[in-house]
Scaffold this motif. Structure first.
Motif, short mmCIF file in Angstrom:
data_model
loop_
_atom_site.label_atom_id
_atom_site.label_comp_id
_atom_site.label_asym_id
_atom_site.label_seq_id
_atom_site.Cartn_x
_atom_site.Cartn_y
_atom_site.Cartn_z
N TYR A 1 75.65 5.51 76.10
CA TYR A 1 76.72 6.43 75.68
C TYR A 1 77.38 6.89 76.97
CZ TYR A 1 78.60 10.99 74.08
OH TYR A 1 79.39 12.10 73.80
N GLU B 1 74.30 20.16 72.80
CA GLU B 1 74.78 19.49 74.02
C GLU B 1 76.16 20.01 74.45
OE1 GLU B 1 74.32 18.18 71.12
OE2 GLU B 1 76.17 17.23 70.49
N TRP B 2 76.73 20.89 73.63
CA TRP B 2 78.03 21.48 73.96
C TRP B 2 77.91 22.85 74.63
CZ3 TRP B 2 83.43 20.52 72.64
CH2 TRP B 2 83.67 19.21 72.21
N PHE C 1 69.44 6.74 68.75
CA PHE C 1 70.38 7.42 69.62
C PHE C 1 69.55 8.45 70.39
CE2 PHE C 1 75.11 8.92 69.01
CZ PHE C 1 75.39 8.51 70.29
N HIS D 1 77.04 12.61 79.21
CA HIS D 1 77.65 13.27 78.07
C HIS D 1 78.86 14.07 78.55
CE1 HIS D 1 77.96 15.42 74.20
NE2 HIS D 1 77.43 14.30 73.73
N HIS D 2 79.43 14.90 77.66
CA HIS D 2 80.66 15.60 78.02
C HIS D 2 80.50 16.51 79.25
CE1 HIS D 2 81.74 14.07 74.20
NE2 HIS D 2 81.50 15.13 73.46
N TRP E 1 78.78 2.92 74.36
CA TRP E 1 79.12 3.75 73.21
C TRP E 1 80.02 4.88 73.70
CZ3 TRP E 1 79.12 8.05 70.10
CH2 TRP E 1 78.96 7.85 68.72
N HIS F 1 70.04 11.84 72.72
CA HIS F 1 70.84 12.86 73.40
C HIS F 1 69.89 13.67 74.27
CE1 HIS F 1 74.21 11.84 70.85
NE2 HIS F 1 74.97 12.73 71.46
N ASP G 1 80.45 11.69 62.79
CA ASP G 1 79.07 12.14 62.94
C ASP G 1 78.46 12.38 61.55
OD1 ASP G 1 79.76 12.15 65.58
OD2 ASP G 1 79.69 14.33 65.83
N ARG H 1 85.10 4.31 69.13
CA ARG H 1 85.40 5.62 69.74
C ARG H 1 85.85 5.48 71.19
NH1 ARG H 1 81.29 10.37 67.77
NH2 ARG H 1 81.25 9.81 65.56
N PRO I 1 76.52 7.23 63.23
CA PRO I 1 75.60 7.96 64.09
C PRO I 1 75.06 9.15 63.28
CG PRO I 1 77.90 8.40 64.74
CD PRO I 1 77.94 7.59 63.47
N TRP J 1 86.78 10.76 69.54
CA TRP J 1 86.84 10.66 68.08
C TRP J 1 88.27 10.81 67.55
CZ3 TRP J 1 84.39 14.28 71.02
CH2 TRP J 1 84.91 15.56 71.01
N TYR K 1 75.70 22.05 67.80
CA TYR K 1 75.67 20.92 68.75
C TYR K 1 75.24 21.44 70.14
CZ TYR K 1 78.04 17.44 65.75
OH TYR K 1 78.36 16.54 64.77
N ASP L 1 82.93 7.95 73.19
CA ASP L 1 82.93 9.07 72.25
C ASP L 1 84.25 9.83 72.24
OD1 ASP L 1 82.08 10.84 70.38
OD2 ASP L 1 80.62 11.87 71.64
N TRP M 1 72.47 17.30 68.19
CA TRP M 1 72.13 16.01 68.81
C TRP M 1 71.16 16.28 69.95
CZ3 TRP M 1 74.15 11.73 66.38
CH2 TRP M 1 75.17 11.98 65.46
C1 GLC Z 1 80.47 14.08 68.90
C2 GLC Z 1 80.04 15.18 69.82
C3 GLC Z 1 78.84 14.86 70.56
C4 GLC Z 1 77.87 13.87 70.02
C5 GLC Z 1 78.51 12.78 69.26
C6 GLC Z 1 77.55 11.92 68.49
O1 GLC Z 1 81.55 13.46 69.21
O2 GLC Z 1 81.04 15.63 70.67
O3 GLC Z 1 78.26 15.97 71.11
O4 GLC Z 1 77.40 13.25 71.13
O5 GLC Z 1 79.52 13.16 68.49
O6 GLC Z 1 78.15 11.09 67.56
#
Ligand code: GLC
Length: 597
Positions: free
Chosen positions: A156, A64-65, A38, A112-113, A209, A40, A263, A245, A278, A213, A62, A211, A285
């Motif tokens: 993703y 990436e948030w 994976f 990503h988000h 992929w 990120h 996760d 997802r 994952p 959840w 996290y 996401d 990530w």
């Molecule tokens: C989650 C998170 C995210 C990450 C992902 C990986 O849903 O929001 O930041 O990419 O899981 O599984």
């Protein structure tokens, strides 16, 4: 709508006749691959988990948030791109690392988000094409590298959340909701056309992929929108996999190709449908400079093996830095896994769950694969037994051959086998780091004896409420509490029996111990253990109290092991061990386990 449902139903029916599992043809490569990477990587990688000196506002780390957590403005967020070193960034290096690590596919965060695309998107101006000069297209570069090195490419794509688009979902909208129509505008003008770009311009895509959840019923996304998206994938790339997802469960839409666990959630039961965990090496990530609780190679490898032993995949994440570098700790662990897989890959790729209870053996996990007429078992020994003897219980067949997977000569290991019990003599040094694998070959598909308790590494039988002979699900086991100081047990108010089935390979006298907690007067309840025509009766005694932690007013009821005496097992063979707990009127006994050795 109706035709969609009946089509799904047909696919579901078709799937149910497949082998491992209900793996459909499309997902066959995925179920064989077992191990993937994976990635990120995005604008957030430039923040490294910090914004203007402040660490990410969430203990989950996290990184990436950061856009959302630290409430960053959309345009200012892109100043992070100044930290990227475009001359050094080379996605092929990630693919080479994946390959050396024994991974068979790579899944990158195309979007990503934060809503920022890693390619040159014509339908958005929030993507790399618009912010690099000359324009970079990381998806193209990665797709080329994957092709060159023979790995599948997964993308993703954050469909539900998109923090940059005014009508993409952002959790703050729980306070100021947008309308369904507004959300659909985002969907039609960004998600659908971007997905079209990704599925048209980069050759074959192994999987998309998604996401989300939570289920679509709890989100603003409608089922129709999700089906529109999935149908677009089916139309443009019929072989591309879609994960759960997307927001549709397998139960709701059996046409989903594989289930994605939470996760870092590992599998805990055998499933016949393809699935994947994952996972991260530390917590974050995306790259986070202060996230350094690295899991060991051994932990990661055992996680992979655990999943394969239950028919699952393991996708392990790298969070490269803004110059493309992969943190040393991640590389090191992945390469070590690759070295192990180089020797032992046969027990992982294309291997699947074996039918024995996953917790039967205390030394490790089993995977298997079919051979022409028979079956090969791979015993993954997590803990090399001090006795140098490995006990395998539950298989009603004599192995044809036993050897170490690491031994190219396949020099036979000595073993003895009778009925359902095989004992293998191990060399005194285990050949591999972390985990060594013993191959046990059977000429024909071996039959299984269900419901047994295996002889454990110490040579005894651990008889618990969880491994009784029949109707395991009916027993009300209370979970452990307070960090396990209150262990798993069954609270017994009225007479209750437990039955276990064992195979005795060493006849003779065996002693019996029973562990329980009892807080009333001595002798007001009894426990009786019977097997092999004999029985032992024990008057229940008060087990007293113990202290959980110093000076913290933490007093707990004690669980204590009590010797009951010995039973005589005259012959080799199967035995039923019966344990009866009889509390006095109005009292309760908290039964934990029995031990027979
Ligand atoms: C989650 C998170 C995210 C990450 C992902 C990986 O849903 O929001 O930041 O990419 O899981 O599984």
């Amino acid at each position: 709508m109706k035709h969609v449902l009946s089509f799904s139903f047909l696919i579901f029916m078709a799937l149910s006749v497949f082998g491992q599992s209900q793996t459909n043809e499309r997902a066959k490569w995925f179920a064989d691959a077992r191990f993937g990477m994976f990635i990120h990587w995005g604008v957030y990688s430039g923040a490294e988990g910090h914004w203007k000196g402040e660490k990410l506002r969430n203990d989950n780390d996290y990184a990436e948030w950061i856009f959302y957590r630290n409430r960053i403005e959309k345009d200012e967020y892109l100043t992070l791109l100044d930290r990227f070193d475009w001359d050094e960034i080379d996605p092929e290096e990630w693919v080479i690392l994946a390959k050396k690590s024994g991974m068979k596919y790579v899944t990158i965060t195309a979007k990503h988000h934060d809503g920022f695309g890693l390619w040159n998107s014509k339908v958005s101006n929030y993507d790399l094409g618009d912010y690099t000069n000359p324009g970079r297209d990381i998806i193209k570069e990665l797709a080329d590298a994957c092709k060159k090195h023979g790995l599948k490419l997964g993308l993703y794509y954050s469909h539900w959340l998109d923090w940059e688009h005014p009508f993409g979902w952002d959790h703050t909208m729980e306070l100021n909701p947008i309308s369904q129509e507004e959300y659909d505008k985002y969907w039609q003008e960004k998600v659908i056309p971007q997905m079209r770009e990704l599925l048209t311009n980069y050759g074959e895509i192994g999987m998309i992929w998604f996401d989300m959840w939570i289920d679509h019923s709890q989100a603003i996304v409608s089922k129709e929108e999700l089906l529109q998206l999935k149908n677009l994938i089916r139309e443009l790339q019929p072989n591309c996999l879609v994960n759960s997802r997307l927001g549709l469960t397998i139960e709701e839409d059996p046409d989903i190709d594989f289930k994605t666990l939470g996760d870092n959630q590992l599998g805990d039961k055998k499933e016949d449908f393809p699935w994947q965990s994952p996972a991260t090496v530390a917590h974050s990530w995306g790259f986070h400079s202060s996230d350094s609780q690295w899991k060991s190679t051994s932990t990661l490898l055992k996680s992979l093996i655990n999943n394969v032993s239950l028919n699952g995949n393991f996708m392990l994440n790298i969070g490269p830095r803004a110059n493309g570098d992969v943190p040393f700790e991640i590389q090191q662990r992945m390469l070590e896994m690759g070295e192990w897989l180089n020797v032992n890959g046969e027990s992982i790729y294309g291997a699947e769950a074996f039918d024995l209870d996953k917790d039967l053996h205390d030394w490790g996990k089993i995977t298997c694969r079919k051979t022409e007429n028979g079956e090969k078992l791979f015993l993954h020994v997590f803990n090399w037994p001090l006795s140098k003897k490995l006990y395998l219980t539950g298989i009603k067949a004599k192995p044809e051959k036993v050897y170490l997977l690491a031994d190219k000569q396949k020099s036979p290991l000595h073993f003895s086998s009778e009925n359902v019990f095989t004992e293998i003599e191990l060399p005194s040094l285990q050949p591999d780091p972390y985990v060594s694998v013993i191959v046990v070959e059977y000429k024909t598909k071996p039959e299984i004896e269900d419901g047994l308790v295996a002889k454990n590494q110490e040579g005894g039988f651990s008889l618990t409420p969880g491994n009784v002979y029949e109707n395991r699900d009916e027993i009300q086991i209370e979970k452990k509490e307070r960090g396990g100081t209150i262990p798993e047990h069954v609270t017994i108010f009225k007479p209750q029996k437990f039955l276990w089935k064992i195979y005795v390979d060493e006849p003779g006298k065996k002693s019996v111990d029973v562990s329980y907690s009892f807080q009333n007067k001595n002798g007001s309840g009894m426990i009786k253990v019977s097997a092999a025509g004999g029985s032992l009766v024990h008057e229940v005694e008060n087990t007293g109290k113990t202290v959980g932690e110093a000076n913290s007013n933490w007093v707990i009821d004690n669980y204590k092991s009590n010797p009951l005496g010995a039973l005589y097992f005259a012959d080799k063979g199967f035995y039923i061990v019966e344990l009866e707990v009889v509390p006095a009127e109005g009292e309760s006994i908290l039964f934990q386990w029995a031990w027979l050795k």
